[in-house]
Design a protein around this motif. Structure first.
Motif, PDB file in Angstrom:
ATOM      1  N   TYR A   1       0.745  -1.218   0.065  1.00  0.00           N
ATOM      2  CA  TYR A   1       0.083   0.039   0.012  1.00  0.00           C
ATOM      3  C   TYR A   1       0.820   1.269  -0.051  1.00  0.00           C
ATOM      4  N   HIS A   2       0.396   2.396  -0.797  1.00  0.00           N
ATOM      5  CA  HIS A   2       1.005   3.536  -1.070  1.00  0.00           C
ATOM      6  C   HIS A   2       0.281   4.615  -0.145  1.00  0.00           C
ATOM      7  N   ASP A   3       0.951   5.145   0.927  1.00  0.00           N
ATOM      8  CA  ASP A   3       0.171   6.204   1.545  1.00  0.00           C
ATOM      9  C   ASP A   3       0.311   7.467   0.727  1.00  0.00           C
ATOM     10  N   PRO A   4      -0.791   8.041   0.444  1.00  0.00           N
ATOM     11  CA  PRO A   4      -0.954   9.449  -0.221  1.00  0.00           C
ATOM     12  C   PRO A   4      -0.261  10.465   0.495  1.00  0.00           C
ATOM     13  N   CYS A   5       0.152  11.393   0.130  1.00  0.00           N
ATOM     14  CA  CYS A   5       0.994  12.424   0.996  1.00  0.00           C
ATOM     15  C   CYS A   5      -0.183  13.270   1.632  1.00  0.00           C
ATOM     16  N   HIS A   6      -1.379  13.590   0.744  1.00  0.00           N
ATOM     17  CA  HIS A   6      -2.363  14.337   1.478  1.00  0.00           C
ATOM     18  C   HIS A   6      -3.221  13.664   2.551  1.00  0.00           C
ATOM     19  N   LEU A   7      -3.120  12.474   2.524  1.00  0.00           N
ATOM     20  CA  LEU A   7      -3.909  11.608   3.513  1.00  0.00           C
ATOM     21  C   LEU A   7      -2.983  11.395   4.777  1.00  0.00           C
ATOM     22  N   GLY A   8      -1.774  11.040   4.398  1.00  0.00           N
ATOM     23  CA  GLY A   8      -0.908  10.650   5.306  1.00  0.00           C
ATOM     24  C   GLY A   8      -0.063  11.645   6.319  1.00  0.00           C
ATOM     25  N   ARG A   9       1.111  12.127   5.445  1.00  0.00           N
ATOM     26  CA  ARG A   9       1.770  13.319   6.062  1.00  0.00           C
ATOM     27  C   ARG A   9       0.862  14.640   6.595  1.00  0.00           C
TER      28      ARG A   9
ATOM     29  N   THR B   1     -10.497  -7.062   3.613  1.00  0.00           N
ATOM     30  CA  THR B   1     -10.695  -8.016   2.432  1.00  0.00           C
ATOM     31  C   THR B   1     -10.047  -9.090   2.441  1.00  0.00           C
ATOM     32  N   GLY B   2      -9.001  -9.464   3.481  1.00  0.00           N
ATOM     33  CA  GLY B   2      -8.244 -10.561   3.482  1.00  0.00           C
ATOM     34  C   GLY B   2      -6.781 -10.639   2.635  1.00  0.00           C
ATOM     35  N   CYS B   3      -6.658  -9.539   1.950  1.00  0.00           N
ATOM     36  CA  CYS B   3      -5.131  -9.548   1.328  1.00  0.00           C
ATOM     37  C   CYS B   3      -4.202  -9.429   2.451  1.00  0.00           C
ATOM     38  N   ASP B   4      -3.151  -9.965   1.920  1.00  0.00           N
ATOM     39  CA  ASP B   4      -1.794 -10.013   2.809  1.00  0.00           C
ATOM     40  C   ASP B   4      -0.816  -8.761   2.583  1.00  0.00           C
ATOM     41  N   LEU B   5      -1.252  -7.877   3.342  1.00  0.00           N
ATOM     42  CA  LEU B   5      -0.536  -6.457   3.174  1.00  0.00           C
ATOM     43  C   LEU B   5       0.919  -6.442   3.765  1.00  0.00           C
ATOM     44  N   ARG B   6       1.936  -6.058   2.656  1.00  0.00           N
ATOM     45  CA  ARG B   6       3.472  -6.112   2.990  1.00  0.00           C
ATOM     46  C   ARG B   6       3.586  -4.747   2.720  1.00  0.00           C
ATOM     47  N   GLU B   7       4.387  -4.182   3.763  1.00  0.00           N
ATOM     48  CA  GLU B   7       4.989  -2.857   3.552  1.00  0.00           C
ATOM     49  C   GLU B   7       6.060  -2.321   2.805  1.00  0.00           C
ATOM     50  N   MET B   8       6.071  -1.286   2.147  1.00  0.00           N
ATOM     51  CA  MET B   8       7.413  -0.993   1.717  1.00  0.00           C
ATOM     52  C   MET B   8       8.116  -0.244   2.638  1.00  0.00           C
ATOM     53  N   PRO B   9       9.626  -0.356   2.480  1.00  0.00           N
ATOM     54  CA  PRO B   9      10.409   0.256   3.550  1.00  0.00           C
ATOM     55  C   PRO B   9       9.961   1.713   3.898  1.00  0.00           C
ATOM     56  N   ARG B  10       9.570   2.647   2.819  1.00  0.00           N
ATOM     57  CA  ARG B  10       9.210   3.843   2.902  1.00  0.00           C
ATOM     58  C   ARG B  10       7.614   3.908   3.041  1.00  0.00           C
ATOM     59  N   ASN B  11       6.988   3.971   4.391  1.00  0.00           N
ATOM     60  CA  ASN B  11       5.801   3.922   4.497  1.00  0.00           C
ATOM     61  C   ASN B  11       5.405   4.952   5.650  1.00  0.00           C
ATOM     62  N   ARG B  12       3.939   5.182   5.633  1.00  0.00           N
ATOM     63  CA  ARG B  12       3.208   6.100   6.598  1.00  0.00           C
ATOM     64  C   ARG B  12       3.880   7.448   6.326  1.00  0.00           C
TER      65      ARG B  12
END
Length: 732
Positions: A604-612, A627-638
């Motif tokens: 998942y990609h955090d949108p700047c205007h929603l996140g930061r 939804t049951g998806c297996d969410l794997r974070e990118m190193p640059r998240n939140r």
């Protein structure tokens, strides 16, 4: 000088210094303090001459100071993304403050008690504790400075070097190093020359140095006087007392130089940074300052147009380069370095004060800042998030962008966008009558919120209304709201572009026109909550529309509204991004998701205007996991998320950049997540992100590697899977 073996648990403050030297010392101290205070006065007098800042900066000052002190003392911003830098700065700061307090204690004991009250407390257990703490924290200080020297000169950390790197940076760091090491040498010489009293063992660094001097047989006056056969190794012909005297004066003169120098160079950040943190705007970036309706008002015609806070921002910059290292525009080789913009403005201001020549603040060549530099900004706020001293880059950048707009220096693609919005109310230039055509393929009719009362007034936005890829997202969200059986409606052709990004590229009056139209339209509707598809819309409705002084513009015949109130001043209207609204529906059981419908591996990609911008990180993730998806974070998240490149007008501009921000982000998804190439779907929650990543998927060669989807599309698929499962169970 006569050595005196000290048995009493204390020490003589000015040991080895004559009465004449004592007087010279205090004369130099008085001169130093005068030079320091004059420099500070000049700095703050310049801020006082700056323009008024539109936001409250000094309200509830006691709370501001306490919060600012907590930020500074905890070093929380220095530790962000940089453990080494955080430890380094913490050691330097805590060590420096301890040594400063220790010096103040000596002054109080010497003059506040001994001379005035004939009382002394700097002895016995207090003295022992004092000496131990000073040595311990002084050692941390020297270690911290050593870490800084290692990083700057040995490793040559790239972000510490740039066109504003100068001799003052070297003088600053080496002066601090000299003060720290010199203080310990001074202590070591004193302990050794006074007979190495047992109680001084608590001064473990100084005592250790004294043991070294003893081991090499450094001569002392006492040793020579009491034993004619005394032999020792001299240092350049000096004995310990002479070396102590030289160290004392060297240390004192270096300290005087440093104190006097503080207001005139980089060390001033020790004061300006704290002031900057105290006067920060908690909503900086997410809301921008308004402009007056007076057409004679200027934005950045001269340096005098900048507010006192923007001038303070310039002085608070420590050249640390954190903003530069995190900036997606710089990473993509766009001609923007946030640090250089702030420091270029500061250098120009100081040059003018020294009699330099005036030139345009922002211009296409020949200005302080080049127009192409400002066009490169994505308004992602990463620079502000990374800045340890709370510099509000976006406020100064917006001032420069507004000046560019006033001068007509905006690029042709952006001028086309402005024209489209003025004539048609949307960035595509399409007819407003077609704004709701995306809903034609739905199996149900949408409610007209202008005619019926609804719970949710859904602001669909430009891209979900006109862009073919994002129309699918709009239909998905409509399906979700219908499935949840909630009352919702849209404005059809009365919906216009929200204005968030044209404001950030400098078109303030068009923004006010759009805001006035919307709030006037909303006032004629009955609803409880505004729900936005686009985080950009969410941000400007939530944080900026309530700030607009509509009454100031309502009489302008160019403004298509008569609204004169302050909209949503008390926050009576809730504004939500759709993920926040739907997450509430899931939590309330209005959407039945068991959490095992889908089995995709996603990131998942955090949108700047929603996140930061608005600190919303969990609602989108909760929905993905529902939804049951297996969410794997990118190193640059939140808060560390890497911008897609579409903000600040980037969506409409053409840049020769390598790699594109969207391409770099997709590469990160496939190569840097722990799932690697197993990631099947790149999930977004922003129409602009969808557009940028679909483009990046093509130009970067990722079309066969992963799919870009919106969270709404995952939920609709999960709802379909759930419905199918329910039918199968019913059939069984």
């Amino acid at each position: 000088m006569n050595a005196i073996a000290q048995a009493e648990v204390t020490r003589e403050t000015y040991w080895g210094i004559s009465a004449t030297e004592y007087a010279v010392f205090y004369l130099l101290a008085a001169i130093t303090i005068f030079v320091f205070l004059y420099g500070v006065y000049r700095r703050f007098a310049r801020y006082a001459a700056g323009s008024d800042d539109p936001f409250q900066r000094l309200d509830d000052l006691s709370t501001r100071i306490s919060r600012g002190a907590a930020i500074v003392l905890s070093n929380e911003k220095q530790f962000d993304r940089d453990l080494y830098g955080g430890l380094m700065h913490a050691f330097i700061l805590w060590g420096f403050l301890t040594l400063l307090i220790a010096t103040a204690i000596i002054a109080v004991e010497q003059y506040g008690t001994e001379l005035l009250l004939n009382l002394t407390f700097w002895e016995g257990e207090f003295y022992l504790a004092y000496q131990f703490i000073v040595d311990a924290m002084g050692l941390l200080f020297v270690v911290g400075i050593g870490m800084a020297i290692y990083r700057r000169y040995w490793v040559r950390n790239e972000r510490l070097w740039g066109r504003h790197t100068s001799n003052e940076d070297a003088i600053f760091i080496w002066t601090l190093f000299g003060l720290g090491v010199g203080g310990f040498l001074l202590e070591g010489f004193r302990i050794y020359a006074t007979g190495m009293p047992d109680h001084e063992a608590v001064s473990f660094v100084g005592y250790g140095l004294a043991m070294v001097f003893q081991a090499i047989g450094l001569p002392t006056v006492a040793g020579t006087a009491t034993d004619p056969n005394y032999t020792a190794v001299s240092v350049l012909g000096f004995n310990a007392e002479t070396l102590h005297w030289l160290s004392w004066w060297s240390h004192s003169l270096l300290a005087f130089f440093f104190i006097a120098w503080i207001p005139y160079a980089k060390p001033f950040h020790m004061l300006s940074s704290f002031a900057n943190i105290i006067t920060r705007d908690e909503k900086a970036g997410k809301r921008l300052p308004n402009v007056p309706a007076d057409l004679d008002a200027t934005n950045a015609e001269s340096i005098d147009d900048f507010t006192w806070k923007e001038l303070l921002d310039q002085d608070a910059c420590t050249k640390c380069g954190r903003c530069s290292s995190i900036c997606p525009a710089k990473a993509s080789d766009r001609p923007l370095d946030p640090r250089d913009v702030i420091l270029d403005l500061k250098s120009y201001r100081e040059d003018l004060e020294a009699g330099g020549e005036e030139k345009p603040i922002v211009a296409d060549g020949g200005g302080v800042i080049d127009t192409e530099t400002m066009e490169s900004c994505m308004a992602c706020m990463a620079c502000m998030d990374a800045c340890p001293v709370e510099i509000e880059h976006l406020q100064s950048f917006t001032r420069l962008n507004r000046q560019m707009t006033d001068q007509g220096d905006v690029s042709a693609p952006m001028q086309d966008v402005f024209q489209n919005v003025m004539q048609h109310g949307n960035t595509f230039g399409n007819s407003p009558r077609n704004r709701a055509d995306w809903a034609d393929d739905l199996e149900f009719d949408l409610t007209d919120a202008r005619e019926e009362q609804v719970d949710y007034l859904w602001y669909v936005g430009d891209y979900p209304s006109y862009d073919e890829r994002n129309k699918r997202v709009a239909r998905s969200l409509a399906t979700i709201l219908q499935e949840a059986d909630v009352s919702f409606g849209i404005l059809f052709d009365d919906e216009k572009y929200d204005g968030n990004d044209v404001r950030r590229v400098g078109e303030e009056f068009l923004y006010v026109e759009l805001a006035g139209h919307h709030v006037e339209t909303w006032e004629s509707c009955e609803f409880d909550t505004i729900v936005c598809t686009d985080p950009h819309s969410y941000n400007t409705f939530e944080n900026e529309y309530p700030e607009v002084d509509f009454a100031e513009f309502a009489d302008d015949p160019m403004m298509p509204f008569e609204y004169t109130d302050q909209w949503n001043e008390d926050g009576e209207v809730d504004v939500l991004h759709w993920t926040q609204a739907v997450e509430e529906l899931v939590r309330e059981g209005k959407l039945e998701l068991s959490g095992d419908e889908l089995e995709y591996t996603v990131t998942y990609h955090d949108p700047c205007h929603l996140g930061r911008y608005n600190d919303e990180y969990e609602a989108p993730r909760d929905l993905i996991e529902a939804t049951g998806c297996d969410l794997r974070e990118m190193p640059r998240n939140r808060a560390d998320s890497f911008c897609c490149g579409g903000g600040g007008g980037g969506l409409w501009m053409d840049f020769e950049e390598e790699p594109k921000p969207s391409e770099e982000r997709l590469r990160e998804a496939l190569e840097d997540t722990d799932a690697g190439s197993s990631v099947e779907k790149f999930v977004v929650a922003c129409p602009m992100c969808m557009t940028m990543y679909e483009d990046g998927r093509k130009t970067g060669g990722f079309e066969d590697d992963l799919e870009v989807v919106d969270i709404a599309e995952l939920i609709v698929e999960a709802i379909g899977a759930q419905s199918k499962a329910n039918l199968e169970m019913a059939a069984d």
